[in-house]
Scaffold this active site. Sequence first.
Site, PDB file in Angstrom:
ATOM      1  N   SER A  78      76.311  88.541  41.206  1.00 52.19           N
ATOM      2  CA  SER A  78      75.397  87.498  41.669  1.00 52.19           C
ATOM      3  C   SER A  78      73.964  87.883  41.312  1.00 52.19           C
ATOM      4  O   SER A  78      73.710  88.910  40.692  1.00 52.19           O
ATOM      5  CB  SER A  78      75.537  87.297  43.178  1.00 52.19           C
ATOM      6  OG  SER A  78      76.839  86.853  43.502  1.00 52.19           O
ATOM      7  N   HIS A  79      73.012  87.048  41.711  1.00 54.42           N
ATOM      8  CA  HIS A  79      71.600  87.252  41.408  1.00 54.42           C
ATOM      9  C   HIS A  79      70.818  87.203  42.704  1.00 54.42           C
ATOM     10  O   HIS A  79      71.068  86.344  43.564  1.00 54.42           O
ATOM     11  CB  HIS A  79      71.112  86.158  40.451  1.00 54.42           C
ATOM     12  CG  HIS A  79      69.796  86.448  39.798  1.00 54.42           C
ATOM     13  ND1 HIS A  79      68.606  86.465  40.496  1.00 54.42           N
ATOM     14  CD2 HIS A  79      69.489  86.724  38.505  1.00 54.42           C
ATOM     15  CE1 HIS A  79      67.618  86.733  39.653  1.00 54.42           C
ATOM     16  NE2 HIS A  79      68.128  86.897  38.450  1.00 54.42           N
ATOM     17  N   ALA A  80      69.868  88.132  42.854  1.00 54.56           N
ATOM     18  CA  ALA A  80      69.107  88.209  44.108  1.00 54.56           C
ATOM     19  C   ALA A  80      68.253  86.975  44.367  1.00 54.56           C
ATOM     20  O   ALA A  80      67.934  86.673  45.514  1.00 54.56           O
ATOM     21  CB  ALA A  80      68.217  89.448  44.088  1.00 54.56           C
TER      22      ALA A  80
END
Length: 407
Positions: free
Chosen positions: A227-229
């Site tokens: 995922s991406h922050a």
Amino acid sequence: MNPLPLAGVTVVSCEQAVAAPLATRQLADLGARVIKVERPGSGDFARAYDETVRGLSSHFVWLNRSKESIALDLKQDFGKEVMQRLVAEADVFVQNFAPGAAERLGLGTATLRARHPRLITCSISGYGASGPYRNAKAYDLLIQAEAGLLSVTGSADAPAKSGIPVADIGAGMYAFSGILSALYEREKTGEGTSVEVSLLDSMVEWMGYPLYYAAYGGVAPARAGTSHAAIAPYGTFSAQDGTEVVLAVQNEREWRSFCEQVLQRPELTEDVRFVRGSERVAHRGELESEIASVLNSLTGEELERRLSAGNIAHARQREVRDVIEHPQLVARGRITSVESPVGELNAVLPAITMPGRTLRMGPIPTIGQHTCAILSELGYNEDVYHRATCQAGCEYKGVVGSVRPVS
């Protein structure tokens, strides 16, 4: 066929491991002659990292095609003499010795540049030529740790290193581009220059977004697996049949299309938990549950069909062993082969392509394979070969040419 852009450029490199060999291999891809200086007997220690490529090291096969190998003991007078002659004929000298070693061998930047004003020198180090970490060991994992990469890579439960040597690769790429810039400058000024690259500086440059995020957001980006922050939905999702697809929904237009075309739930665009990118990140768990409830009823084929219809960025999460047969690589003829001491090996063409030109895909050398030929070029006769190989303790069995050490 037009000549390659670096044809006529000679690079002499005292290199080992990954960073420097990656830089020089790319110079060789573009036509430069690269003479790799190796320790007699053992050579570049990357030769012994593993034996998975029919007995050869996967790292060495990747990084050292199209080069000539000369075996020299640089602590012996003859080795030092030959090295100085090689550098005198070179356009570029690359080294990634331990700190201070180049100077002790008479190969420091200041010394060489004073003798050879047109020479371009490139020094690759772990932490740079000064500062408290100058002499510290600098393996790829250690640099990933010092640069903060481990803190933002992995899952929420545990950090993880990158699966490839990104610090080494980063330094190799900056060395490559720095050398190209120096060659261009020399065409205008007639003068060489020195290029310095450190693994830490390279990795910190690549950490730009997390550094700004932490400095101005108050906290570092959270580890989130694939995922991406700062973006959601983003990462790996599974269809009913186990097909893993990576999604990257990066703006409001794509979010609407994703809800309407893929999930077929347009009402989610009005849900207060998901109306903006920041809200979707804040409610990532709930968002992913809503997505999973739909994807659990779709096959991989159905999911990909919907994603394509909605023009949503996506990719298959592939295993490494499948990449060599990737349909895009196969369709574009990106897989070729190179010669090696163990026969023909698969190889991926260089990432830089030039219409009408075939980049070099030369053989992978054995240790010291070109020693005799290079010494002959430099004007040494066969008696000198014999004395030199005996002094250095070399074992040149199988070396091209008729020269053998004497007992």
